[in-house]
Write a protein that holds these residues in place. Structure first.
Motif, PDB file in Angstrom:
ATOM      1  N   UNK A  55       0.837  -1.208   0.000  1.00 54.55           N
ATOM      2  CA  UNK A  55       0.000   0.000   0.000  1.00 54.55           C
ATOM      3  C   UNK A  55       0.868   1.252   0.000  1.00 54.55           C
ATOM      4  N   UNK A  56       1.899   1.283   0.826  1.00 55.06           N
ATOM      5  CA  UNK A  56       2.777   2.461   0.892  1.00 55.06           C
ATOM      6  C   UNK A  56       3.504   2.688  -0.435  1.00 55.06           C
ATOM      7  N   UNK A  57       3.965   1.610  -1.058  1.00 52.89           N
ATOM      8  CA  UNK A  57       4.726   1.724  -2.300  1.00 52.89           C
ATOM      9  C   UNK A  57       3.850   2.220  -3.455  1.00 52.89           C
ATOM     10  N   UNK A  58       2.574   1.824  -3.487  1.00 52.36           N
ATOM     11  CA  UNK A  58       1.718   2.131  -4.622  1.00 52.36           C
ATOM     12  C   UNK A  58       0.879   3.385  -4.462  1.00 52.36           C
ATOM     13  N   UNK A  59       0.421   3.698  -3.262  1.00 49.38           N
ATOM     14  CA  UNK A  59      -0.437   4.874  -3.085  1.00 49.38           C
ATOM     15  C   UNK A  59       0.313   6.142  -3.465  1.00 49.38           C
ATOM     16  N   UNK A  60      -0.335   6.968  -4.279  1.00 49.88           N
ATOM     17  CA  UNK A  60       0.263   8.216  -4.733  1.00 49.88           C
ATOM     18  C   UNK A  60       1.011   8.089  -6.051  1.00 49.88           C
ATOM     19  N   UNK A  61       1.167   6.874  -6.554  1.00 54.46           N
ATOM     20  CA  UNK A  61       1.886   6.668  -7.814  1.00 54.46           C
ATOM     21  C   UNK A  61       1.028   7.093  -9.004  1.00 54.46           C
ATOM     22  N   UNK A  62       1.688   7.627 -10.023  1.00 50.83           N
ATOM     23  CA  UNK A  62       1.017   7.890 -11.296  1.00 50.83           C
ATOM     24  C   UNK A  62       1.106   6.620 -12.112  1.00 50.83           C
ATOM     25  N   UNK A  63      -0.048   6.175 -12.611  1.00 53.48           N
ATOM     26  CA  UNK A  63      -0.088   4.943 -13.397  1.00 53.48           C
ATOM     27  C   UNK A  63      -0.678   5.239 -14.763  1.00 53.48           C
TER      28      UNK A  63
END
Length: 160
Positions: A55-63
Motif C-alpha cells: 500500500x505504501x509503495x503504490x499509493x500516490x503513484x502515477x499509473x
C-alpha cells in the motif's frame, strides 16, 4: 512566579501532545507501475504478509494503464469501475479500480468509446487509495483520471 512556571509547563506539554505526527515520506516513483506489476506485488504480499509495504509503495503513484470499460460498470462519473485485466472466467484478479475523473474526462470517456461496449482504452491517473489485506478484497481507487488518445497503429499497449 510559581504560577507562571506552572502555566508555562502546561503550555509546553499541551503543544507537544497536540502536534500531528509528520506524514510518512512519499514512495519514490515506481519503474514498473502497470496493473500486472501491482497484481504481482499483491500476490507477493499474500505469501510474505507485506500488505502495508505494498500500500505504501503504490499509493500516490502515477499509473498509465490500458483498461476495459463496460457501460454496466460505469454508469456515471461518480460511480465508475473498469476491468484492469481482460474479463475471463475464472477471474485471475478480483479487483476492479474505481475511477474519479479529472474535469471533463468522463465526457472524454464517452467520446473515446463511442458505441463500443466493451471498450479498451488507456488512462493515466493517480493511484489514490489501495486497500490490501488478507481478510478483505483488494480495493483500488484511481483519481485525476485522464483518458489518453489511442496508441498509433503498430505500437503495443501497456496492458499485460
Amino acid at each position: 512566579m510559581h504560577r507562571t512556571l506552572i502555566l508555562l509547563a502546561a503550555a509546553c506539554a499541551c503543544g507537544k501532545a497536540d502536534r500531528a505526527p509528520s506524514p510518512a515520506p512519499a514512495a519514490p516513483p515506481l519503474a514498473h507501475a502497470l496493473q500486472a506489476d501491482l497484481a504481482r506485488d499483491i500476490a507477493d504480499a499474500e505469501r510474505l504478509g507485506t500488505w502495508s509495504d505494498v500500500a505504501h509503495r503504490w499509493q500516490g503513484q502515477t499509473v498509465r494503464w490500458t483498461v476495459t470499460h463496460r457501460r454496466v460498470l460505469c454508469r456515471s462519473a461518480d460511480d465508475c469501475y473498469v476491468a484492469a485485466f481482460p474479463i475471463q472466467r475464472p477471474a485471475k484478479q478480483g479487483w476492479m479500480p474505481q475511477l474519479q475523473f479529472a474535469p471533463g474526462q468522463y465526457d472524454a470517456l464517452a467520446g473515446a468509446c463511442g458505441g463500443q461496449d466493451p471498450c479498451e482504452l488507456t488512462i493515466e491517473a493517480t493511484l489514490s487509495k489501495l486497500e490490501v489485506s488478507p481478510e478483505l478484497p483488494t480495493s483500488v481507487q484511481l483519481s485525476n483520471v485522464q483518458i489518453l488518445p489511442p496508441p498509433h497503429p503498430g505500437t503495443q499497449t501497456a496492458r499485460r
